[in-house]
Motif scaffolding. Structure first.
Motif, PDB file in Angstrom:
ATOM      1  N   LEU A 135       0.840  -1.194   0.000  1.00 27.51           N
ATOM      2  CA  LEU A 135       0.000   0.000   0.000  1.00 27.51           C
ATOM      3  C   LEU A 135       0.881   1.252   0.000  1.00 27.51           C
ATOM      4  CD1 LEU A 135      -2.762   1.387   0.244  1.00 27.51           C
ATOM      5  CD2 LEU A 135      -2.627   1.047   2.723  1.00 27.51           C
ATOM      6  N   TYR A 161      -7.598  -2.395   3.761  1.00 26.76           N
ATOM      7  CA  TYR A 161      -6.733  -3.022   2.761  1.00 26.76           C
ATOM      8  C   TYR A 161      -6.607  -4.520   2.997  1.00 26.76           C
ATOM      9  CZ  TYR A 161      -2.943  -3.266  -0.646  1.00 26.76           C
ATOM     10  OH  TYR A 161      -2.177  -3.559  -1.744  1.00 26.76           O
ATOM     11  N   PRO A 214      -7.810  -6.153  -0.623  1.00 26.85           N
ATOM     12  CA  PRO A 214      -6.483  -5.852  -1.180  1.00 26.85           C
ATOM     13  C   PRO A 214      -6.487  -5.607  -2.686  1.00 26.85           C
ATOM     14  CG  PRO A 214      -6.684  -8.191  -0.713  1.00 26.85           C
ATOM     15  CD  PRO A 214      -7.898  -7.533  -0.123  1.00 26.85           C
ATOM     16  N   VAL A 264      -8.533   4.327  -1.155  1.00 28.14           N
ATOM     17  CA  VAL A 264      -7.461   3.499  -1.705  1.00 28.14           C
ATOM     18  C   VAL A 264      -7.906   3.078  -3.100  1.00 28.14           C
ATOM     19  CG1 VAL A 264      -6.212   1.317  -1.557  1.00 28.14           C
ATOM     20  CG2 VAL A 264      -6.550   2.707   0.495  1.00 28.14           C
ATOM     21  N   LYS A 305      -4.244   0.296  -5.097  1.00 27.23           N
ATOM     22  CA  LYS A 305      -3.220   0.115  -4.065  1.00 27.23           C
ATOM     23  C   LYS A 305      -2.534   1.413  -3.650  1.00 27.23           C
ATOM     24  CE  LYS A 305      -2.199  -4.633  -5.561  1.00 27.23           C
ATOM     25  NZ  LYS A 305      -2.863  -5.310  -4.434  1.00 27.23           N
TER      26      LYS A 305
END
Length: 207
Positions: free
Chosen positions: A77, A98, A102, A120, A123
């Motif tokens: 990340l 995350y 993911p 996010v 990533k």
């Protein structure tokens, strides 16, 4: 007994010390209390503690063998923020999001004393800002008449709710809502989480 077995047998209390509330979890038992109502006698028995603290640092002394968590690189990340300046509450919320998603874009909205919005995407963390929470907004102005004060409370609540919902409606991805003030919004497509800071502590701590 082997040292690792001794460590595993110790009760580790996960603690989230915020601006206006303190929460902790051990096993499946979760508790949250306003800072003004906090009593040391309410802390459950434990041998060590893993703590996220953004304010009220003097409370750390009441917990056994505290391990203070600070933001640090996490997997792949990429953070849109200096880790030295990123609040540990935001960091742990992002870790929790995350860890769950993911490979998907998500927005994290933490509604508490302050409101933080983080995205996010592919990533990469995108800082969407910090804003005052409902109580902070309502403290900005005091009216003499009860009707005016009531109208001010209603107006600030509606403004904050509409701002958050507008951001969420414009986002194409998972939406995670957390924080003690989450009751002010009703976003059908969102996931509501009791405390993603504690979830992040569980992940960092290896559950």
């Amino acid at each position: 007994m082997h040292t690792s077995l001794l460590m595993a047998s110790k009760i580790n209390l996960l603690v989230d010390i915020g601006n206006s509330s303190i929460s902790w979890k051990t096993g499946d038992c979760y508790s949250r209390v306003d800072i003004k109502d906090f009593q040391v006698s309410a802390i459950p028995q434990h041998q060590i503690s893993t703590i996220a603290c953004v304010a009220n640092h003097e409370l750390i002394q009441h917990f056994s063998k505290p391990i203070i968590i600070k933001p640090k690189p996490y997997k792949d990340l990429v953070f849109d923020y200096s880790l030295e300046q990123l609040g540990v509450d935001r960091f742990l919320g992002l870790v929790a999001g995350y860890d769950k998603y993911p490979e998907q874009d998500f927005m994290l909205v933490d509604i508490g004393t302050f409101v933080t919005l983080d995205i996010v995407r592919s990533k990469r963390h995108i800082d969407e800002g910090i804003a005052p929470g409902l109580e902070q907004l309502q403290k900005c102005k005091t009216f003499v008449g009860d009707d005016s004060q009531k109208s001010w409370r209603m107006g600030t609540k509606n403004m904050l709710r509409d701002t958050i919902e507008k951001h969420c409606d414009a986002f194409n991805g998972k939406i995670l809502i957390t924080g003690g003030g989450q009751v002010i919004v009703d976003i059908k497509q969102a996931e509501y989480h009791q405390n993603l800071v504690i979830t992040g502590l569980e992940i960092i701590n290896g559950k």
